[in-house]
Design an enzyme around this catalytic site. Structure first.
Site, PDB file in Angstrom:
ATOM      1  N   GLU A 133       1.103  -1.338   8.357  1.00 43.85           N
ATOM      2  CA  GLU A 133       0.300  -0.202   8.825  1.00 43.85           C
ATOM      3  C   GLU A 133       0.207  -0.061  10.353  1.00 43.85           C
ATOM      4  O   GLU A 133       0.601   0.940  10.926  1.00 43.85           O
ATOM      5  CB  GLU A 133      -1.107  -0.350   8.220  1.00 43.85           C
ATOM      6  CG  GLU A 133      -2.130   0.628   8.737  1.00 43.85           C
ATOM      7  CD  GLU A 133      -1.843   2.058   8.317  1.00 43.85           C
ATOM      8  OE1 GLU A 133      -1.537   2.279   7.147  1.00 43.85           O
ATOM      9  OE2 GLU A 133      -1.930   2.957   9.169  1.00 43.85           O
ATOM     10  N   GLY A 162      -8.124  20.891  19.163  1.00 45.54           N
ATOM     11  CA  GLY A 162      -7.765  22.300  19.008  1.00 45.54           C
ATOM     12  C   GLY A 162      -8.051  23.183  20.203  1.00 45.54           C
ATOM     13  O   GLY A 162      -7.998  24.398  20.105  1.00 45.54           O
ATOM     14  N   GLY A 163      -8.375  22.586  21.348  1.00 43.08           N
ATOM     15  CA  GLY A 163      -8.583  23.400  22.536  1.00 43.08           C
ATOM     16  C   GLY A 163     -10.044  23.772  22.769  1.00 43.08           C
ATOM     17  O   GLY A 163     -10.393  24.357  23.783  1.00 43.08           O
ATOM     18  N   GLN A 166       0.773  -1.242   0.000  1.00 45.61           N
ATOM     19  CA  GLN A 166       0.000   0.000   0.000  1.00 45.61           C
ATOM     20  C   GLN A 166       0.807   1.296   0.000  1.00 45.61           C
ATOM     21  O   GLN A 166       0.473   2.245  -0.718  1.00 45.61           O
ATOM     22  CB  GLN A 166      -0.947   0.013   1.211  1.00 45.61           C
ATOM     23  CG  GLN A 166      -1.859   1.219   1.241  1.00 45.61           C
ATOM     24  CD  GLN A 166      -2.808   1.275   2.409  1.00 45.61           C
ATOM     25  OE1 GLN A 166      -3.439   2.306   2.634  1.00 45.61           O
ATOM     26  NE2 GLN A 166      -2.962   0.220   3.172  1.00 45.61           N
ATOM     27  N   ASP A 175       0.541   3.666   6.053  1.00 42.00           N
ATOM     28  CA  ASP A 175       0.814   3.311   4.656  1.00 42.00           C
ATOM     29  C   ASP A 175       0.519   4.471   3.705  1.00 42.00           C
ATOM     30  O   ASP A 175       1.418   5.040   3.091  1.00 42.00           O
ATOM     31  CB  ASP A 175      -0.043   2.110   4.248  1.00 42.00           C
ATOM     32  CG  ASP A 175       0.528   0.800   4.759  1.00 42.00           C
ATOM     33  OD1 ASP A 175       1.724   0.767   5.069  1.00 42.00           O
ATOM     34  OD2 ASP A 175      -0.220  -0.180   4.841  1.00 42.00           O
TER      35      ASP A 175
HETATM   36  N1  COA Z   1      11.372 -10.722  -9.091  1.00 43.26           N
HETATM   37  C1  COA Z   1      11.978 -11.557  -8.220  1.00 43.26           C
HETATM   38  N2  COA Z   1      12.069 -11.293  -6.907  1.00 43.26           N
HETATM   39  C2  COA Z   1      11.515 -10.146  -6.477  1.00 43.26           C
HETATM   40  C3  COA Z   1      10.883  -9.240  -7.342  1.00 43.26           C
HETATM   41  C4  COA Z   1      10.826  -9.572  -8.693  1.00 43.26           C
HETATM   42  N3  COA Z   1      10.230  -8.771  -9.573  1.00 43.26           N
HETATM   43  N4  COA Z   1      10.450  -8.188  -6.609  1.00 43.26           N
HETATM   44  C5  COA Z   1      10.795  -8.439  -5.345  1.00 43.26           C
HETATM   45  N5  COA Z   1      11.446  -9.608  -5.260  1.00 43.26           N
HETATM   46  C6  COA Z   1      12.018 -10.261  -4.086  1.00 43.26           C
HETATM   47  C7  COA Z   1      13.114  -9.404  -3.487  1.00 43.26           C
HETATM   48  O1  COA Z   1      14.340  -9.581  -4.157  1.00 43.26           O
HETATM   49  C8  COA Z   1      13.116  -9.891  -2.069  1.00 43.26           C
HETATM   50  O2  COA Z   1      13.812 -11.108  -1.981  1.00 43.26           O
HETATM   51  P1  COA Z   1      15.042 -11.347  -0.952  1.00 43.26           P
HETATM   52  O3  COA Z   1      14.485 -11.168   0.416  1.00 43.26           O
HETATM   53  O4  COA Z   1      15.450 -12.758  -1.265  1.00 43.26           O
HETATM   54  O5  COA Z   1      16.091 -10.349  -1.225  1.00 43.26           O
HETATM   55  C9  COA Z   1      11.629 -10.107  -1.854  1.00 43.26           C
HETATM   56  O6  COA Z   1      11.020 -10.325  -3.092  1.00 43.26           O
HETATM   57  C10 COA Z   1      10.961  -8.820  -1.332  1.00 43.26           C
HETATM   58  O7  COA Z   1      10.753  -8.965  -0.184  1.00 43.26           O
HETATM   59  P2  COA Z   1      10.146  -8.029   0.962  1.00 43.26           P
HETATM   60  O8  COA Z   1      10.117  -6.596   0.640  1.00 43.26           O
HETATM   61  O9  COA Z   1      10.953  -8.444   2.129  1.00 43.26           O
HETATM   62  O10 COA Z   1       8.651  -8.568   0.977  1.00 43.26           O
HETATM   63  P3  COA Z   1       7.870  -9.186   2.211  1.00 43.26           P
HETATM   64  O11 COA Z   1       6.562  -9.621   1.648  1.00 43.26           O
HETATM   65  O12 COA Z   1       8.662 -10.209   2.921  1.00 43.26           O
HETATM   66  O13 COA Z   1       7.679  -7.946   3.178  1.00 43.26           O
HETATM   67  C11 COA Z   1       6.905  -5.744   3.755  1.00 43.26           C
HETATM   68  C12 COA Z   1       6.666  -7.013   2.946  1.00 43.26           C
HETATM   69  C13 COA Z   1       5.839  -4.738   3.350  1.00 43.26           C
HETATM   70  C14 COA Z   1       6.798  -6.035   5.246  1.00 43.26           C
HETATM   71  C15 COA Z   1       8.324  -5.202   3.450  1.00 43.26           C
HETATM   72  O14 COA Z   1       8.463  -5.050   2.059  1.00 43.26           O
HETATM   73  C16 COA Z   1       8.619  -3.890   4.144  1.00 43.26           C
HETATM   74  O15 COA Z   1       8.908  -3.831   5.340  1.00 43.26           O
HETATM   75  N6  COA Z   1       8.600  -2.779   3.385  1.00 43.26           N
HETATM   76  C17 COA Z   1       8.945  -1.478   3.875  1.00 43.26           C
HETATM   77  C18 COA Z   1       7.858  -0.885   4.700  1.00 43.26           C
HETATM   78  C19 COA Z   1       6.536  -0.830   3.999  1.00 43.26           C
HETATM   79  O16 COA Z   1       6.398  -0.264   2.937  1.00 43.26           O
HETATM   80  N7  COA Z   1       5.541  -1.406   4.666  1.00 43.26           N
HETATM   81  C20 COA Z   1       4.165  -1.219   4.314  1.00 43.26           C
HETATM   82  C21 COA Z   1       3.705  -1.927   3.177  1.00 43.26           C
HETATM   83  S1  COA Z   1       2.123  -1.287   2.827  1.00 43.26           S
END
Ligand code: COA
Length: 425
Positions: free
Chosen positions: A139, A247-248, A17, A168
């Site tokens: 979030e 706001g008070g 998001q 988010d």
């Molecule tokens: N092709 C192949 N691999 C891909 C890819 C693609 N097009 N796009 C992403 N990936 C892989 C990445 O290389 C990574 O792999 P790795 O861990 O082996 O290096 C993985 O997918 C991405 O992982 P990640 O971002 O860790 O996803 P997640 O589902 O485990 O975590 C979140 C999700 C949201 C918790 C995390 O991305 C995060 O903390 N983001 C920052 C904060 C944020 O925006 N949070 C709110 C989201 S609304």
């Protein structure tokens, strides 16, 4: 009419998001937003909270309007090759992967800046540098860590998260501002820069008034909080203030006609000091205008429960809309508690494009929130979100200008997830 961000190309490496909120805004303002997704599955939200079988979810469609989608496996060397081609021709790379993901892909700031010094690299993370910098964040984690939860809800109950996605979508908004600011800076510096937004920081920014109150506590109780009038002592941290207004001026949510069966038959009512006399007249307590127990804001503070109880006797005789009509005549600040159903059906929101109906080839018509920011010379036209990989070929061919043999080699490698074309007999 050209759009405000026409000519700006975004490599949209966002998911879920926060990042998609940001890039959707940029797309609405006219940027060419190219969403890079994992072949086969794409952004995880495509399949989350699905209401229509086999169609992209509303979660996805409502956050990814006006974008193009290319599928690329970045764990495939050919996929990375294409990504680097995109880095060369894009103005902004936006991502919200977990900490360390971009570096593991080899997309370090140093390397990106070397390859394209004009590139702006914008990131959302849960936390900035510090004890939690490596954490994955969603979030509600951000709402809790950014001060929203500890200050939301009622004093004697557990902390509450809010329905507004301030962690988010709120951080996505902050990031969009950072990006357009960096784009403006680039017009005279000629260089890109990094734009970092931490969700904790974004939430805290929206809780600014609560950090204000934290510091006021050192100088005495917070008199506009209901607990002051009720004689409940303050602790050393800002308490939850229920529905008190920030706001008070004392404010509360009050029942309206029909509250017994309608969970949203309520109105927000503020006893703003300048309109106190009008309030007394409307509710039928003209004597309170001059009675020293009610005439001044300090005199009213210990009596707020009684005062709002009396106002509620009046609001309960009206629907929230009837109450609004009467109160607005006297500029008495108030607001109906609108349900999502009422908002979805509100004609004026449709007319301004704040609520829009969008058609989608797989799911049919659905409602979405349009662009809440209205530019007079760059109006927003909301277009449906892309299907997974819908524009892969178009981007390889028309944007990256790759020749047929290179496209065939990329496809052959499996990097786009597309089936290699069978040679014509
Ligand atoms: N092709 C192949 N691999 C891909 C890819 C693609 N097009 N796009 C992403 N990936 C892989 C990445 O290389 C990574 O792999 P790795 O861990 O082996 O290096 C993985 O997918 C991405 O992982 P990640 O971002 O860790 O996803 P997640 O589902 O485990 O975590 C979140 C999700 C949201 C918790 C995390 O991305 C995060 O903390 N983001 C920052 C904060 C944020 O925006 N949070 C709110 C989201 S609304």
């Amino acid at each position: 009419m050209t759009k405000a961000l026409e000519g700006v190309r975004i490599l949209d490496f966002t998911h879920v998001q926060s990042g998609p909120t940001c890039t959707q805004l940029l797309a609405w303002f006219g940027a060419d937003v190219i969403k890079v997704e994992r072949p086969g599955s794409g952004d995880i939200t495509r399949g989350q909270l699905r209401d229509v079988p086999d169609a992209d979810s509303l979660y996805f469609t409502m956050l990814n309007h006006n974008k193009r989608s290319i599928t690329l496996d970045t764990k495939n060397p050919k996929g990375m090759e294409v990504l680097w081609e995109m880095v060369k021709i894009c103005d902004v790379l936006v991502e919200n992967f977990a900490p360390g993901v971009l570096d593991r892909m080899g997309l370090t700031w140093k390397k990106l800046h070397e390859v394209n010094p004009r590139l702006i690299v914008a990131s959302v993370k849960g936390f900035g540098p510090g004890p939690y910098e490596d954490c994955k964040v969603y979030e509600n984690v951000a709402q809790c860590a950014g001060g929203a939860a500890s200050t939301t809800g009622f004093r004697d109950q557990v902390p509450l998260v809010t329905g507004a996605q301030i962690g988010d979508s709120g951080t996505g908004l902050h990031l969009a501002l950072g990006i357009v600011t960096a784009l403006y800076h680039r017009t005279h510096s000629g260089l890109g820069q990094k734009v970092d937004c931490a969700m904790q920081d974004g939430v805290l920014n929206l809780c600014r008034v609560k950090l204000r109150d934290q510091q006021r506590l050192a100088h005495g109780p917070l008199k506009e909080y209901s607990q002051f009038g009720e004689g409940v002592p303050f602790g050393d941290a800002v308490p939850r203030a229920g529905n008190d207004s920030g706001g008070g001026q004392p404010g509360r949510i009050l029942k309206c006609k029909g509250w017994e069966t309608d969970p949203n038959a309520y109105i927000y009512f503020i006893t703003q000091a300048p309109v106190w006399e009008a309030i007394c007249d409307v509710i039928g307590e003209p004597g309170w205008k001059t009675d020293p127990n009610y005439a001044t804001p300090p005199a009213r503070l210990p009596r707020l429960n009684e005062i709002f109880g009396r106002i509620e006797q009046w609001t309960m005789t009206k629907t929230k809309f009837e109450a609004m009509d009467q109160l607005n005549k006297y500029d008495i600040p108030c607001g109906p508690i609108l349900s999502m159903k009422e908002i979805a059906e509100e004609k004026s929101l449709r007319e301004t494009g704040t609520v829009v109906e969008v058609d989608h080839p797989k799911r049919g018509k659905y409602l979405s929130v349009g662009n809440p920011i209205k530019l007079s010379n760059s109006p927003t036209e909301v277009k449906r979100s892309p299907l997974l990989g819908e524009h892969t070929e178009e981007i390889l061919r028309d944007v990256l200008k790759l020749d047929e043999s290179r496209i065939a080699a990329i496809t052959e490698s499996g990097a786009t997830g597309a089936q290699p074309r069978v040679a014509a007999e």
